[in-house]
Design an enzyme around this catalytic site. Structure first.
Site, PDB file in Angstrom:
ATOM      1  N   CYS A  12      10.280 -20.197 -15.664  1.00 38.52           N
ATOM      2  CA  CYS A  12       9.295 -21.182 -16.079  1.00 38.52           C
ATOM      3  C   CYS A  12       8.127 -21.155 -15.101  1.00 38.52           C
ATOM      4  O   CYS A  12       8.269 -21.488 -13.929  1.00 38.52           O
ATOM      5  CB  CYS A  12       9.962 -22.556 -16.111  1.00 38.52           C
ATOM      6  N   CYS A  15       7.220 -24.383 -13.328  1.00 43.08           N
ATOM      7  CA  CYS A  15       8.098 -24.742 -12.205  1.00 43.08           C
ATOM      8  C   CYS A  15       7.789 -23.849 -11.012  1.00 43.08           C
ATOM      9  O   CYS A  15       7.850 -24.287  -9.865  1.00 43.08           O
ATOM     10  CB  CYS A  15       9.558 -24.553 -12.570  1.00 43.08           C
ATOM     11  N   ASP A 398     -19.886   8.011  -5.016  1.00 41.89           N
ATOM     12  CA  ASP A 398     -20.127   8.827  -3.842  1.00 41.89           C
ATOM     13  C   ASP A 398     -20.104  10.277  -4.357  1.00 41.89           C
ATOM     14  O   ASP A 398     -19.545  10.541  -5.413  1.00 41.89           O
ATOM     15  CB  ASP A 398     -18.982   8.571  -2.852  1.00 41.89           C
ATOM     16  N   ASP A 589     -14.379   8.225  -1.646  1.00 40.45           N
ATOM     17  CA  ASP A 589     -13.150   8.724  -1.024  1.00 40.45           C
ATOM     18  C   ASP A 589     -12.912   8.061   0.323  1.00 40.45           C
ATOM     19  O   ASP A 589     -11.922   8.320   0.978  1.00 40.45           O
ATOM     20  CB  ASP A 589     -13.207  10.247  -0.867  1.00 40.45           C
ATOM     21  N   ASP A 593     -17.755   5.905   3.477  1.00 37.47           N
ATOM     22  CA  ASP A 593     -18.147   4.907   2.495  1.00 37.47           C
ATOM     23  C   ASP A 593     -17.174   3.725   2.363  1.00 37.47           C
ATOM     24  O   ASP A 593     -17.283   2.942   1.419  1.00 37.47           O
ATOM     25  CB  ASP A 593     -18.467   5.529   1.134  1.00 37.47           C
TER      26      ASP A 593
END
Ligand code: ADP
Ligand code: MG
Length: 693
Positions: A12, A15, A398, A589, A593
């Site tokens: 549930c 709950c 990239d 990659d 970056d």
């Protein structure tokens, strides 16, 4: 400091949220995260010493709210899942209750006989509901669904609607049972998609082969993987060869060959040969563990619809219950209308006051979508990321390592004054500590990969190259910009070249070639088809190379010669050009970056080639390194969001419709039960569609 508890039998979601909220208030618990799909409650603790105490407290909370739930500390034995026998028992009980009900209603008999049959049917089906309701009242949980159902049916008895009371309880319990069943089914099919956890490893020891738990294997140990078995830990093949089924890890359906010397990752299945593997990573750091960790945490980052539903549920129930009370008593008292009639209308209100359909189906849809994506090798780190992906209108790539393979080949060495070998050796030494794809390929070409103990000091200049001290020389290796800013005039060679300078003097250059990924052009086409309006490329490489790649792939606009921080600035510029609610994804990659991956709305990392930092910073990881998978991810996310919206609209409108009908006395109680459990069941079935990506 963390502790993870498995809450077995937790079905549930309402709950689950209650348990989480109360667990968060336990002494020593900083935060509690609930993953309803994997039934995990993660406690972030202030200190180790409070762990046991906190776990005890949380166990008490669980047994308070959901006495049937079992709390486990270890994920290894959660196989129980759905207990078939108790399911059959429940069915039998409901069938018996239904038979008594039919007998009472259809066979003509004296009133007290009929009444007894109906009471029997009622208690047989609803006994547990009544017991739980009483327990919850004692604890002050008034708006609990058990209490509401108990109140509605007892109310029906009070106004002498005996068959109605029994029918409603039977119908309700049947709905609950099917709901549990559907939730368990979907949990299982999602779990199966992610069934990559190895059970044991065959460890080679001095006295034969022993099966041990994978986390007992150390780096350097030799393990044996027989045909048909799963590779339990990451390593290098020492002996043997085999075809590997990597689909569970990468979504790639074509098997890959592995022979002595090849690296293999855990989670792949050896198809036709036996392999002897030297383990290179402990189990906790092996690919399987990392992916499992990512996926398990996915359920904890809640998306907007998920948060909306939790909040909605909290206000919806009290409002409907109060409306029911007003409906029952105001018209009779104020206008002298018939009390019995209005109480009946109010009882229908009570029945539809439970928000279960939504609360259960929305996290389920998200989890289904995430599961479906992962079966295609697209790991999405949570509902938030999946939701963002569905609104993706721009993608920036990239270049090196993302649109290209990032595996360079040295195709020419052009020294000045020194020999070719020397130039390559100096360049390789300077690159010794760099992980840049260019560095890796130069080291490979030089045939040296271990420079330790040679007294090299090196410094990486991100987006430009490296500077190093070696053999008494100061070496610079990198692009034109690096040379120029050091007062060195490089040759004006075209393409990807690494210029080298020795002690401030130009020493020549090495030219390299990289190949486009085979699906790079298709990736852009598929993105456009998936509704992405603009595709960009950001690269640290020079304009000439950038232009070549951009036009080959079909990029809308590209920006070259960018340093890592300039890539972030570009991304911010693109972001500011988007309309409200439109999202930007950046795929990279991770080499030069990682900051952009974190800055974009959706960071997408190449899982195979990508650095650990990139995978960590990203929201989505592509296990096969195929950029075309981004469009698949967007498609899956859109489908999931569509399902979520359907469920929200469907469930709320049916409930409102039934509330209106009930207020006018047009909705019998059984219709209200349908609006409650029936809708929940249908919403769950709909949610299951998200898995089939
Ligand atoms: P991209 O954005 O296309 O992935 P990077 O930002 O990683 O490219 O690198 C930009 C440029 O900087 C490269 O094309 C290369 O000329 C130079 N460069 C970066 N790191 C190195 C290195 N370790 N050795 C030599 N050149 C490097
Ligand atoms: Mg790169």
């Amino acid at each position: 400091m963390e502790a993870v508890l498995i809450l077995n039998g937790l079905n549930c979601p309402d709950c689950a949220e209650k348990i989480r909220r109360r667990a968060q208030n336990v002494d020593g618990v900083k935060a509690a995260e609930m993953n309803f799909m994997s039934k995990e409650l993660r406690l972030i603790l202030e200190s180790e010493s409070q762990k046991e105490n906190a776990i005890e407290e949380v166990k008490k909370i669980v047994s308070d709210i959901e006495p049937d739930v079992e709390v486990l500390l270890d994920s290894a034995n959660t196989e129980e899942e759905f207990d078939k026998n108790s399911f059959k028992m429940e069915i039998a009980k409901l069938f018996a209750a239904f038979s008594f009900f039919l007998a009472g209603v259809l066979i003509p008999m004296p009133f007290w006989w009929e009444f007894s049959f109906l009471i029997l049917a009622y208690f047989l089906s609803g006994w547990e509901v009544l017991v739980r309701a009483i327990k919850n009242i004692l604890k002050g949980e008034i708006f609990d669904e058990n209490f509401l159902m108990a109140l509605a049916t007892i109310g029906a008895f009070a106004i002498k609607e005996f068959p109605e009371a029994a029918a409603v309880m039977i119908f309700y319990q049947a709905g609950e049972l099917f709901q549990d069943y559907a939730v368990n089914r979907s949990r299982k099919s999602i779990a199966k998609l992610m069934d990559i956890r190895p059970d044991s490893a065959n460890l080679k020891t001095s006295d034969g082969i022993k099966a041990v738990s994978p986390d007992k294997v150390a780096i350097g140990d030799i393990i044996i993987v027989k045909p048909g078995e799963k590779i339990p830990l990451d390593g290098v093949v020492e002996n043997g060869s085999s075809l590997l089924d990597t689909s569970a890890m990468t979504g790639e359906s074509v098997p890959r060959a592995a022979k002595a010397g090849d690296e293999v990752i855990s989670g792949c299945i050896s198809l036709d040969g036996a392999l002897e593997i030297r383990v290179t990573k402990p189990f906790g750091e092996s690919a399987v563990s990392k992916i499992l960790e990512l996926v398990q945490r996915a359920g904890e980052k809640k998306s907007r619809p998920e948060r909306f539903i939790t909040r909605f549920a909290r206000v919806y129930t009290p409002i409907v219950v109060i409306a029911a009370a007003l409906l029952a008593f105001v018209p009779p008292l104020a206008f002298g209308l018939e009390l019995r009639d209005w109480v009946y209308r109010a009882l229908s209100f009570l029945v539809v006051s439970c928000p279960c359909a939504l609360v259960i189906s929305i996290p389920l849809s998200f989890f289904g979508g995430i599961g479906g994506a992962s079966s295609k090798g697209i790991l999405v780190k949570g509902g938030i990321s999946l939701e963002a992906l569905s609104k993706c209108k721009a993608v920036a790539f990239d270049k090196t390592g993302t649109l290209t393979k990032g595996v360079f080949e040295v195709d020419g060495i052009y020294p000045q004054k020194i020999s070719k070998d020397e130039l390559l050796k100096f360049a390789a030494a300077a690159e010794s500590f760099s992980n840049h794809p260019i560095a890796v390929s130069i080291k490979r070409a030089a045939g040296i990969d271990d420079f330790s103990g040679r007294g090299i000091s090196a410094r990486e200049i991100a987006g430009k190259g490296v500077e190093a001290g070696f053999d008494g020389h100061r070496i610079l290796a990198g692009n034109k910009a690096l040379m120029l800013e050091n007062g060195i005039t490089p040759s004006d060679a075209e393409g990807t070249v690494v210029h080298v300078a020795l002690d401030g003097e130009y020493a020549g250059y090495i030219s390299l070639s990289d190949t486009l990924r085979s699906d790079a052009a298709q990736a852009v086409k598929k993105l456009k088809a998936a509704g992405v309006e603009k595709v960009f490329m950001l690269t640290g490489d020079g304009t000439e190379n950038a232009k070549k790649v951009a036009s080959a792939v079909g990029i809308d606009a590209f920006y070259a010669n960018l340093l890592p921080h300039e890539k972030v600035e570009k991304v911010e510029e693109i972001l500011s050009g988007l309309k409200d609610g439109e999202k930007l994804a950046f795929a990279g990659d991770g080499i030069n970056d990682a900051p952009v991956l974190a800055r974009a709305d959706i960071g997408i990392a190449m899982g195979g080639l990508g650095s650990d930092a990139a995978i960590e910073a990203a929201d989505v990881v592509l296990m096969t390194d195929e950029p075309s998978k981004i469009a698949d991810g967007i498609r899956i996310s859109k489908k999931t969001i569509r399902i979520v919206k359907q469920n929200i609209v469907f469930a709320i409108s049916i409930k409102i419709l039934v509330l209106i009908l009930a207020a006018f006395g047009l909705a019998p109680m059984w219709l209200a039960v349908f609006a409650d459990v029936g809708v929940a069941f249908l919403a769950i079935l709909n949610a299951l569609r998200a898995i089939r990506a």
